[in-house]
Design a protein around this motif. Structure first.
Motif, PDB file in Angstrom:
ATOM      1  N   ARG A  47       0.833  -1.208   0.000  1.00  0.00           N
ATOM      2  CA  ARG A  47       0.000   0.000   0.000  1.00  0.00           C
ATOM      3  C   ARG A  47       0.867   1.258   0.000  1.00  0.00           C
ATOM      4  NH1 ARG A  47      -2.331   0.758   5.620  1.00  0.00           N
ATOM      5  NH2 ARG A  47      -0.263   1.708   5.860  1.00  0.00           N
ATOM      6  N   GLU A  48       1.891   1.276   0.869  1.00  0.00           N
ATOM      7  CA  GLU A  48       2.754   2.436   0.951  1.00  0.00           C
ATOM      8  C   GLU A  48       3.579   2.619  -0.314  1.00  0.00           C
ATOM      9  OE1 GLU A  48       2.689   4.792   3.611  1.00  0.00           O
ATOM     10  OE2 GLU A  48       0.855   3.588   3.623  1.00  0.00           O
ATOM     11  N   TYR A  49       4.035   1.520  -0.897  1.00  0.00           N
ATOM     12  CA  TYR A  49       4.778   1.607  -2.159  1.00  0.00           C
ATOM     13  C   TYR A  49       3.916   2.240  -3.245  1.00  0.00           C
ATOM     14  CZ  TYR A  49       6.142   0.078  -6.816  1.00  0.00           C
ATOM     15  OH  TYR A  49       6.416   0.060  -8.154  1.00  0.00           O
ATOM     16  N   LEU A  50       2.680   1.777  -3.360  1.00  0.00           N
ATOM     17  CA  LEU A  50       1.790   2.286  -4.389  1.00  0.00           C
ATOM     18  C   LEU A  50       1.440   3.752  -4.133  1.00  0.00           C
ATOM     19  CD1 LEU A  50       0.070   1.896  -6.889  1.00  0.00           C
ATOM     20  CD2 LEU A  50      -1.725   0.880  -5.447  1.00  0.00           C
ATOM     21  N   ARG A  51       1.158   4.100  -2.889  1.00  0.00           N
ATOM     22  CA  ARG A  51       0.837   5.497  -2.580  1.00  0.00           C
ATOM     23  C   ARG A  51       2.011   6.411  -2.910  1.00  0.00           C
ATOM     24  NH1 ARG A  51       1.334   9.045   2.011  1.00  0.00           N
ATOM     25  NH2 ARG A  51      -0.269  10.686   1.864  1.00  0.00           N
TER      26      ARG A  51
END
Length: 343
Positions: free
Chosen positions: A275-279
């Motif tokens: 999730r953090e990578y994509l955000r």
């Protein structure tokens, strides 16, 4: 366009297959993992007895959950997913003509259930940061309001109320009004931002906390949800318990899920890391995405949902064109980034 996708026949994400027809269902905030192996074993064993009815009124499941969270079994109400329990809450404390207050956008189930019960939604918009505006929400409570819904984390933005904000709001709500604290995604909240919801139910007897095994535990298809509250409120809600309303897989699935805490935390860590990578990748492309504490992202902007749809990515769309997308599948992340590359 060729996209790698997950082969559902093996544990995620160890094997990949290639398809010329990309399709990603990211609109339901589902867990990309299959149930934990020990949970699958428990489910396989109970299916041999699928010809038998479950308990007429659930007794074992409330005791299992109560023991886990530290309340009395009488304080726990179970049902068909968090949605089923939310329906029981509304049936127990609301009458036709009452009002239920919540922020918009929100979980689609609340306006649908309001229509079924015959009550009127009263809604307030999110603030400019995509957070629930508790001051405005408290301000719309009137003599006809009998239920207020607050999400932590919020659906669909993933934003998080602080404990102080929540306590101030609960103190401002009249005790005759039931506050539903929807914690469907609570397992994705890191330790630094966790709160003691059990203690809050002791301090505020009009508070009911709603949770589910559909998200972090990956059991959406089994429809296992629960709520806990002070004794008197829980008793009112339990009166609307549907006979045979909790399926026979619930108890072994929940027991096995609780026993596999280490594996669960490992999966939560992988989902939140993705999730953090994509955000971060979306923000670098100047796409607005609030910080999320759930297993999804709220991708803001006109036409985002349509752009994703044209790329074979099903997202949860919103009237302004923004979209909520489930996080955790690396292949889906790559597809999202490729689809939004030109924005």
């Amino acid at each position: 366009m060729t996209i790698e996708t997950i082969d559902a026949t093996v544990p995620f994400p160890d094997r990949r297959v290639v398809t010329e027809q990309p399709h990603f269902e990211l609109g339901l905030s589902e867990n990309p993992f299959s149930p934990l192996p020990s949970v699958l074993t428990a489910l396989n064993s109970v299916m041999a007895h699928a010809n038998k009815y479950p308990e007429f009124m659930p007794d074992r499941l409330p005791r299992v959950i109560a023991n886990r969270i530290g309340v009395d079994p009488e304080q726990v109400v179970v049902g068909s997913g968090a949605t089923g329990v939310a329906m029981q809450i509304m049936q127990a404390v609301m009458r036709p003509g009452d009002r239920i207050a919540f922020t918009l956008p929100n979980f689609d189930g609340y306006p649908i259930m309001a229509s079924i019960v015959g009550v009127q939604p009263t809604t307030v918009p999110l603030d400019t940061a995509g957070r629930q505006d508790l001051r405005r929400l408290a301000g719309v409570i009137d003599r006809r309001t009998s239920v207020v819904v607050v999400c932590r984390p919020h659906n669909p933005t993933g934003t998080l109320l602080t404990e102080d904000e929540l306590r101030r709001f609960l103190a401002a709500v009249p005790r005759r009004v039931v506050v539903v604290l929807d914690e469907a995604y609570v397992e994705f909240v890191n330790a630094a931002n966790s709160i003691d919801a059990v203690e809050l139910t002791r301090k505020f007897p009009n508070l009911v906390v709603l949770r589910t095994f559909s998200k972090a535990y990956g059991l959406a298809g089994l429809r296992i949800g629960y709520a806990f509250a002070a004794h008197e409120l829980a008793e009112r809600i339990r009166k609307w318990q549907l006979p045979f309303g909790v399926n026979a897989t619930a108890v072994p699935a929940v027991i096995a899920s609780y026993a596999a805490e280490n594996e669960l935390q490992a999966r939560v860590k992988r989902i939140t890391a993705e999730r953090e990578y994509l955000r971060d990748a979306l923000i670098r492309r100047r796409i607005r995405v609030p910080r999320s504490f759930a297993n999804f992202l709220y991708v803001q902007g006109a036409g985002v949902a349509d752009t994703l749809s044209r790329a074979g990515i099903i997202a949860k769309p919103y009237p302004d064109g923004s979209a909520r997308i489930a996080a955790g599948d690396p292949a889906a992340s790559r597809a999202v980034l490729e689809a939004l590359a030109g924005r």
